[in-house]
Enzyme design. Structure first.
Site, PDB file in Angstrom:
ATOM      1  N   HIS A 186      -3.284  14.114  -6.675  1.00 21.54           N
ATOM      2  CA  HIS A 186      -4.680  13.746  -6.923  1.00 21.54           C
ATOM      3  C   HIS A 186      -5.603  14.773  -6.279  1.00 21.54           C
ATOM      4  CE1 HIS A 186      -4.263   9.236  -8.059  1.00 21.54           C
ATOM      5  NE2 HIS A 186      -3.338   9.985  -8.607  1.00 21.54           N
ATOM      6  N   TYR A 245     -12.480   3.714  -4.745  1.00 19.29           N
ATOM      7  CA  TYR A 245     -12.896   2.850  -3.635  1.00 19.29           C
ATOM      8  C   TYR A 245     -14.256   2.269  -4.023  1.00 19.29           C
ATOM      9  CZ  TYR A 245      -9.323   4.951  -0.626  1.00 19.29           C
ATOM     10  OH  TYR A 245      -8.130   5.362  -0.076  1.00 19.29           O
ATOM     11  N   PRO A 278      -5.937  -0.264   6.199  1.00 15.75           N
ATOM     12  CA  PRO A 278      -5.438   0.630   5.150  1.00 15.75           C
ATOM     13  C   PRO A 278      -6.508   1.410   4.387  1.00 15.75           C
ATOM     14  CG  PRO A 278      -5.178  -1.667   4.487  1.00 15.75           C
ATOM     15  CD  PRO A 278      -5.656  -1.678   5.896  1.00 15.75           C
ATOM     16  N   LYS A 285      -3.991   5.915   6.063  1.00 14.95           N
ATOM     17  CA  LYS A 285      -3.486   6.775   7.141  1.00 14.95           C
ATOM     18  C   LYS A 285      -2.179   6.316   7.791  1.00 14.95           C
ATOM     19  CE  LYS A 285      -6.297  10.105   7.188  1.00 14.95           C
ATOM     20  NZ  LYS A 285      -5.797  10.561   5.896  1.00 14.95           N
TER      21      LYS A 285
HETATM   22  P1  RFL Z   1       7.485   0.149   9.403  1.00 15.28           P
HETATM   23  O1  RFL Z   1       7.403   0.667   8.001  1.00 15.28           O
HETATM   24  O2  RFL Z   1       6.886  -1.166   9.698  1.00 15.28           O
HETATM   25  O3  RFL Z   1       9.016   0.145   9.787  1.00 15.28           O
HETATM   26  C1  RFL Z   1       9.495  -0.500  10.957  1.00 15.28           C
HETATM   27  C2  RFL Z   1      10.907  -0.940  10.703  1.00 15.28           C
HETATM   28  O4  RFL Z   1      11.426  -1.531  11.900  1.00 15.28           O
HETATM   29  C3  RFL Z   1      12.140  -2.718  11.555  1.00 15.28           C
HETATM   30  N1  RFL Z   1      12.167  -3.595  12.731  1.00 15.28           N
HETATM   31  C4  RFL Z   1      13.254  -3.750  13.508  1.00 15.28           C
HETATM   32  N2  RFL Z   1      14.488  -3.220  13.448  1.00 15.28           N
HETATM   33  C5  RFL Z   1      15.371  -3.599  14.407  1.00 15.28           C
HETATM   34  N3  RFL Z   1      15.086  -4.488  15.400  1.00 15.28           N
HETATM   35  C6  RFL Z   1      13.851  -5.037  15.496  1.00 15.28           C
HETATM   36  N4  RFL Z   1      13.573  -5.897  16.477  1.00 15.28           N
HETATM   37  C7  RFL Z   1      12.885  -4.675  14.525  1.00 15.28           C
HETATM   38  N5  RFL Z   1      11.591  -5.021  14.325  1.00 15.28           N
HETATM   39  C8  RFL Z   1      11.181  -4.361  13.226  1.00 15.28           C
HETATM   40  C9  RFL Z   1      11.363  -3.279  10.380  1.00 15.28           C
HETATM   41  O5  RFL Z   1      12.131  -4.172   9.594  1.00 15.28           O
HETATM   42  C10 RFL Z   1      10.990  -2.009   9.631  1.00 15.28           C
HETATM   43  O6  RFL Z   1      11.970  -1.663   8.666  1.00 15.28           O
HETATM   44  O7  RFL Z   1       6.861   1.186  10.442  1.00 15.28           O
HETATM   45  P2  RFL Z   1       6.727   2.789  10.432  1.00 15.28           P
HETATM   46  O8  RFL Z   1       8.050   3.421  10.094  1.00 15.28           O
HETATM   47  O9  RFL Z   1       6.039   3.141  11.666  1.00 15.28           O
HETATM   48  O10 RFL Z   1       5.791   3.103   9.148  1.00 15.28           O
HETATM   49  C11 RFL Z   1       4.447   2.730   9.142  1.00 15.28           C
HETATM   50  C12 RFL Z   1       3.997   2.395   7.717  1.00 15.28           C
HETATM   51  O11 RFL Z   1       4.891   1.465   7.154  1.00 15.28           O
HETATM   52  C13 RFL Z   1       2.571   1.816   7.682  1.00 15.28           C
HETATM   53  O12 RFL Z   1       1.748   2.498   8.575  1.00 15.28           O
HETATM   54  C14 RFL Z   1       1.956   1.929   6.268  1.00 15.28           C
HETATM   55  O13 RFL Z   1       2.608   1.098   5.347  1.00 15.28           O
HETATM   56  C15 RFL Z   1       0.470   1.547   6.316  1.00 15.28           C
HETATM   57  N6  RFL Z   1      -0.170   1.580   4.996  1.00 15.28           N
HETATM   58  C16 RFL Z   1      -0.575   2.760   4.427  1.00 15.28           C
HETATM   59  N7  RFL Z   1      -0.290   3.933   5.035  1.00 15.28           N
HETATM   60  C17 RFL Z   1      -0.615   5.102   4.426  1.00 15.28           C
HETATM   61  O14 RFL Z   1      -0.337   6.166   4.980  1.00 15.28           O
HETATM   62  N8  RFL Z   1      -1.216   5.164   3.201  1.00 15.28           N
HETATM   63  C18 RFL Z   1      -1.532   4.040   2.529  1.00 15.28           C
HETATM   64  O15 RFL Z   1      -2.020   4.131   1.391  1.00 15.28           O
HETATM   65  C19 RFL Z   1      -1.245   2.772   3.159  1.00 15.28           C
HETATM   66  N9  RFL Z   1      -1.526   1.626   2.531  1.00 15.28           N
HETATM   67  C20 RFL Z   1      -0.386   0.390   4.299  1.00 15.28           C
HETATM   68  C21 RFL Z   1      -1.086   0.450   3.052  1.00 15.28           C
HETATM   69  C22 RFL Z   1       0.091  -0.828   4.763  1.00 15.28           C
HETATM   70  C23 RFL Z   1      -0.131  -1.955   4.023  1.00 15.28           C
HETATM   71  N10 RFL Z   1       0.422  -3.150   4.521  1.00 15.28           N
HETATM   72  C24 RFL Z   1       1.128  -4.051   3.719  1.00 15.28           C
HETATM   73  C25 RFL Z   1       0.562  -3.325   5.950  1.00 15.28           C
HETATM   74  C26 RFL Z   1      -1.347  -0.684   2.326  1.00 15.28           C
HETATM   75  C27 RFL Z   1      -0.897  -1.895   2.817  1.00 15.28           C
HETATM   76  C28 RFL Z   1      -1.250  -3.103   2.026  1.00 15.28           C
HETATM   77  C1  PHB Z   2      -2.260   2.325  -2.268  1.00 13.72           C
HETATM   78  O1  PHB Z   2      -2.079   2.998  -3.304  1.00 13.72           O
HETATM   79  O2  PHB Z   2      -1.485   1.405  -1.942  1.00 13.72           O
HETATM   80  C2  PHB Z   2      -3.415   2.630  -1.395  1.00 13.72           C
HETATM   81  C3  PHB Z   2      -4.308   3.616  -1.758  1.00 13.72           C
HETATM   82  C4  PHB Z   2      -5.379   3.901  -0.933  1.00 13.72           C
HETATM   83  C5  PHB Z   2      -5.544   3.199   0.242  1.00 13.72           C
HETATM   84  C6  PHB Z   2      -4.644   2.213   0.614  1.00 13.72           C
HETATM   85  C7  PHB Z   2      -3.580   1.917  -0.211  1.00 13.72           C
HETATM   86  O3  PHB Z   2      -6.603   3.481   1.042  1.00 13.72           O
END
Ligand code: RFL
Ligand code: PHB
Length: 394
Positions: A72, A198, A290, A294
């Site tokens: 993008h 957005y 989110p 980041k």
């Molecule tokens: P994760 O992905 O949460 O992985 C942690 C892992 O640890 C496991 N775990 C355990 N394992 C063993 N023993 C335990 N006691 C444990 N406790 C937990 C879990 O099962 C899991 O598998 O953390 P990590 O690796 O630091 O990654 C971080 C990202 O997942 C998170 O920051 C992003 O998803 C946030 N996020 C977004 N980030 C972006 O960079 N761009 C985006 O567009 C974006 N959109 C989002 C998001 C997060 C969202 N939600 C659902 C929180 C959109 C949403 C809706």
């Molecule tokens: C997504 O595609 O899930 C998404 C895109 C932009 C954001 C957060 C999530 O700021």
């Protein structure tokens, strides 16, 4: 059992670190509470910064990302019935790539297993011990068997609800909550426009994103205590149509829902990110709302630093890089924390907001839409800070 680096959590942070270490000849074992299927299907982030893509490429795990990821060059900000496109590429010479987090996770799991990596899915009761000494240990239950993993270092990459952060004594935690949540849906329908939108609307924020040419990802600002039961599909669509509409003919394409969930919004920073031989990475140490996309990118940035610092330790017995981890990681974490808070505050509608609050939000959006330096500041943060060193020590 014995390994050099014991990693808790098979999210993007834990899996990528394990892979980057193996490329430097350093052994690790990844312990994950959930099963493989759960970890690979969890719908989450979608926007990869320029530097995240570069890191995955350098690590040799970007074949599918390069084939299927959607580059993008711009993003859209919509308010007051008008849409303003920011040309990221033209403003800062960098773009972002839209590719689902679960696809990154699948690619990393496949790469680890193909290289003979050790990932223990379904590891229960994970606990850390002796992090102040030179031989920290992790205990866990693998199947029916109680197991002990003796390590040189432990990495807590176990997300916000993990156990690692609690093992650091005297941790300082800084937190902000927001008076809203996001309801997200994944839809089997082609995106309604080629780039992310957005939208700030009087009824609240909405976001249009995508996963492929056939799958759309949409989000709506909802009440912090919203219940999915109160959001039947028809209500979600009606609200999305209203909030994403503009006076320029935008039409939202509907389709069958593949996923629907509600996520609370939070800013959270824990410091220090290390104690003795335990280091935290990713969501275990910090959470951003989110809106700035980041979270996963910060997780990647943390493990880049750790990979380099652990490389320095094993190749040259350097302890200084590990000692500097919190300070180095924190600079990016706080920049992203501010950017995510700022994007959130200008795009959402707080309950009880008055005209003063509304005008503070819209004046900033008007500024971004009309001033090149303002647009460039957003674009610089959105596409991500550049890296000043590689992930590999050599
Ligand atoms: P994760 O992905 O949460 O992985 C942690 C892992 O640890 C496991 N775990 C355990 N394992 C063993 N023993 C335990 N006691 C444990 N406790 C937990 C879990 O099962 C899991 O598998 O953390 P990590 O690796 O630091 O990654 C971080 C990202 O997942 C998170 O920051 C992003 O998803 C946030 N996020 C977004 N980030 C972006 O960079 N761009 C985006 O567009 C974006 N959109 C989002 C998001 C997060 C969202 N939600 C659902 C929180 C959109 C949403 C809706
Ligand atoms: C997504 O595609 O899930 C998404 C895109 C932009 C954001 C957060 C999530 O700021």
């Amino acid at each position: 059992m014995r390994t050099q680096v014991g990693i808790i959590g098979a999210g993007p942070a834990g899996l990528l670190l394990s892979h980057l270490l193996s490329l430097q000849g350093i052994d690790s074992v990844v312990l994950e509470r959930r099963d493989r299927d759960f970890v690979e299907q969890r719908v989450r982030a979608g926007v990869l910064e320029h530097g995240t893509v570069q890191t995955l490429r350098e690590a040799g795990v970007a074949e599918r990302l390069d084939a299927e990821g959607m580059v993008h060059e711009g993003l859209n900000v919509r308010f007051g019935g008008r849409t303003h496109r920011l040309d990221l590429e033209e403003l800062v010479g960098r773009c972002v790539t839209v590719y689902g987090q679960q696809e990154v996770v699948k690619d990393l799991v496949a790469a680890r297993l193909e290289a003979g990596g050790d990932i223990r899915f379904g590891a229960e009761g994970v606990a850390v011990h002796d992090i102040d000494g030179e031989r920290p240990r992790i205990t866990f239950v693998d199947g029916d068997e109680s197991t002990e993993l003796v390590c040189d270092f432990i990495i807590g990459a176990d997300g916000f609800h993990g156990i690692s952060r609690g093992a650091i004594p005297g941790l300082d935690e800084y937190e902000r909550t927001y008076p809203y949540s996001w309801l997200g849906i994944l839809v089997e329908a082609p995106p309604s426009c080629p780039e992310v939108v957005y939208a700030r609307h009087d009824r609240g924020f909405a976001l249009h994103s995508m996963r492929s040419a056939h799958v759309t990802r949409l989000y709506l600002q909802v009440a912090p205590d919203a219940d999915l039961a109160d959001w039947p599909d028809e209500r979600v669509w009606a609200e999305l149509h209203t909030r994403l509409s503009d006076n320029e003919g935008f039409a939202l394409t509907e389709g069958p829902l593949l996923d629907k969930s509600i996520t609370p919004m939070r800013s959270f920073v824990a410091t220090p990110m290390q104690h003795g031989r335990l280091f935290l990475a990713g969501d275990a140490a910090h959470i951003v709302p989110p809106t700035g996309a980041k979270g996963m990118n910060l997780a990647v940035a943390d493990v880049r630093l750790l990979s380099h610092a652990l490389g320095g330790y094993y190749h040259d017995r350097r302890e200084d890089l590990l000692a500097a981890y919190t300070e180095e990681a924190s600079r990016r974490v706080w920049r992203a924390t501010h950017f995510s808070w700022w994007m959130t505050s200008i795009l959402h509608k707080s309950p009880g907001a008055d005209v003063f609050d509304d005008r503070l939000g819209t004046t900033q959006l008007e500024w971004i839409a009309s001033s090149r330096p303002a647009a460039a500041a957003l674009a610089e943060n959105y596409t991500g800070l550049t890296y000043d060193r590689g992930w590999s020590y050599r």
